[in-house]
Enzyme design. Structure first.
Site, PDB file in Angstrom:
ATOM      1  N   VAL A 156      33.729 -29.881 132.505  1.00  0.00           N
ATOM      2  CA  VAL A 156      33.582 -29.704 131.057  1.00  0.00           C
ATOM      3  C   VAL A 156      33.263 -31.034 130.366  1.00  0.00           C
ATOM      4  CG1 VAL A 156      36.040 -29.993 130.443  1.00  0.00           C
ATOM      5  CG2 VAL A 156      34.557 -28.505 129.059  1.00  0.00           C
ATOM      6  N   GLU A 213      39.959 -23.494 128.270  1.00  0.00           N
ATOM      7  CA  GLU A 213      41.358 -23.398 128.697  1.00  0.00           C
ATOM      8  C   GLU A 213      41.537 -23.884 130.127  1.00  0.00           C
ATOM      9  OE1 GLU A 213      41.443 -21.250 131.390  1.00  0.00           O
ATOM     10  OE2 GLU A 213      39.346 -20.835 130.878  1.00  0.00           O
ATOM     11  N   GLY A 216      35.813 -21.595 133.802  1.00  0.00           N
ATOM     12  CA  GLY A 216      36.628 -21.784 132.610  1.00  0.00           C
ATOM     13  C   GLY A 216      36.474 -23.195 132.065  1.00  0.00           C
ATOM     14  N   GLU A 217      37.531 -23.737 131.476  1.00  0.00           N
ATOM     15  CA  GLU A 217      37.562 -25.082 130.871  1.00  0.00           C
ATOM     16  C   GLU A 217      36.772 -25.145 129.559  1.00  0.00           C
ATOM     17  OE1 GLU A 217      36.055 -28.088 133.538  1.00  0.00           O
ATOM     18  OE2 GLU A 217      37.588 -27.716 135.063  1.00  0.00           O
ATOM     19  N   GLY A 218      35.947 -24.126 129.312  1.00  0.00           N
ATOM     20  CA  GLY A 218      35.019 -24.182 128.195  1.00  0.00           C
ATOM     21  C   GLY A 218      33.603 -24.527 128.640  1.00  0.00           C
TER      22      GLY A 218
END
Lengths: 322, 322
Positions: free
Chosen positions: B85, B146, B288-290
């Site tokens: 990210v 997240e 994920g992580e954005g």
């Protein structure tokens, strides 16, 4: 393209702080880019778009929603920075080079005669090769874009000839034809197939009879790219017609091609199948100019940056699977 | 959201130098952004990602391929800039804010008791609302990201409860479970549904019993966004679980949501259906992580720039349809 290089790229991806494969197509894009460059840790920062414009004789046959003059008008728009491709290029830090491949001096209508002479085709291919050599010195990754009122008809005719399809299978709405317009376009293509009798002719001769000057220059560009290890990002239907011509002329040209998006133009799906291409984006775009190629190049640059910049589990002190 | 504003946006798009609709989903994205902002010519330049991290009690039940410690280790990795990210955010000029929503002090296992107390849930929702107010002052468009080992199980349980699905319908591979691991995860979710007996309970109570602290903060963030006219870009499966909770608590929260990508996590398709969302990207990502949210925000910024910067037919002297 070497197994050792593939192994090196996969090993680097799998040692980065993420579950293996979890970046999906970004991992594939970075891997494809490394393989083209022949380098397990290449940079991908200097992006360029070569935008080829030309007039098409076929535009005089009532196959486009816009008048032929728009090609020249849009070239001015590109040069002043007012087109969609300019705005996208600024946002993605991509240099745009607009090339007059035959605006004013375009092709003849392939409904009546061959679109180009042998000398015209040879000269366009040579020019495209020369642009590729220039691009290779300035850019890590280059996209192709195009402008030419009438050129979805040209591209559809090339698809019909190379893939043995009917006009109805390859003709789409282009800039915005209605049903009757699409039927007229399909009939024009079928009539051209009868006129030129291309069965058994060489892929170069097909390109001469039906092609456009911007398509021929892009074909030359794509034919030259492998010896430069220059990754070339295709855009939509028209640039892919050049790609199809290139792989029929020399199959090794496929090795340096990258694909950006599936366009909304009807024949693009067939074209992508013929090219064995699965582009990462499907944004229902159908503008051309290289707009899809810029988004695709941005994605490859992002993928390569992530690949280069991420920490490994060891360096970051992150635990592996339990 | 006003018809006059929609008309103004469509009129501007259709007067730009391109065939109407030819930029496909880019036109829709810019239109959606204008409607959220309540402005026919908004800027979209200052992008931020709010990345919420928390531990999950359910991670102790053998539902993840990675140990619980990875949540804290990855937070350090985010802070040092070594995660996927971070690399994507640098490339897209997106500011990343990492928020400790409960690392170390996470939830309890929802296989044994409610994940949160009422006070914990209330505090997390309030914190999320406060982050949204902060974000609104600094950014034109904000993404959610997240981190939390175990949180695909939490998100899948929320999906099962809100949409009345079985464990087998919502459980996926997460960070990389095999078939037996996915079956175990599905069984854990089914057992939790029996334990908590959520039929007829409020959406807030469902969130308290099954949720995570990062998910609850993102829910608060999404509940606050409409009054700020703050466009919020969702990421994948976990952030969409927060979106699902938010629309069940207050349906108007849907109005400021934007969607980035269809993830490869099994339940995301069902989640997107429940949210009536058709994201523009499908890159088979599942990190994920954005990471998806950043790509989605980049696409919206590009769309708005094109919308703002393109010349009109009149200004550029380009002819319209014949």
């Amino acid at each position: 393209m070497s197994d050792a290089l593939i192994d090196a790229v996969n090993a680097r991806w799998n040692s980065r702080t993420k579950p293996p494969g979890s970046l999906g197509l970004l991992e594939n894009l970075a891997r494809d880019y490394c393989l083209i460059r022949g380098d397990s840790l290449p940079e991908c920062e200097r992006l360029g778009l070569y935008l080829f414009a030309a007039d098409h004789g076929i535009a005089d046959e009532g196959v486009s929603a816009y008048p032929k003059a728009v090609t020249r008008e849009m070239v001015k728009n590109f040069e002043r920075g007012g087109a969609a491709v300019n705005a996208l290029a600024r946002g993605h830090n991509v240099l745009v080079k607009v090339i007059d491949a035959g605006v004013g001096t375009g092709t003849r209508s392939f409904l009546r005669e061959a679109a180009m002479s042998e000398a015209e085709l040879r000269s366009a291919i040579a020019a495209g090769r020369e642009w590729a050599r220039e691009a290779s010195g300035a850019h890590d990754l280059v996209g192709l874009g195009e402008m030419g009122i009438g050129n979805t008809t040209t591209a559809a005719a090339l698809l019909a000839a190379y893939e043995n399809k009917t006009g109805a299978e390859v003709a789409g709405a282009g800039t915005g034809l209605d049903g009757a317009g699409i039927a007229r376009k399909a009939a024009v293509i079928d009539e051209a197939m009868r006129l030129h009798d291309l069965q058994g002719k060489s892929p170069m001769e097909v390109l001469r009879c039906l092609g456009g000057l911007e398509i021929a220059q892009m074909t030359g560009f794509l034919l030259e790219a492998p010896r430069l290890r220059l990754p070339v990002m295709l855009d939509g239907f028209i640039t892919c017609a050049a790609a199809l011509a290139a792989i029929r002329i020399d199959a090794t040209s496929r090795e340096t091609m990258l694909f950006s998006h599936r366009s909304a133009e009807r024949g693009h799906g067939l074209m992508l199948e013929a090219l064995d291409a699965r582009p990462p984006l499907d944004l229902e775009m159908r503008l051309g100019e290289g707009t899809g190629a810029i988004l695709g190049m941005g994605l490859v640059r992002s993928a390569v940056r992530v690949y280069r910049e991420m920490a490994s589990f060891a360096d970051a002190g992150v635990s592996g699977p339990a």
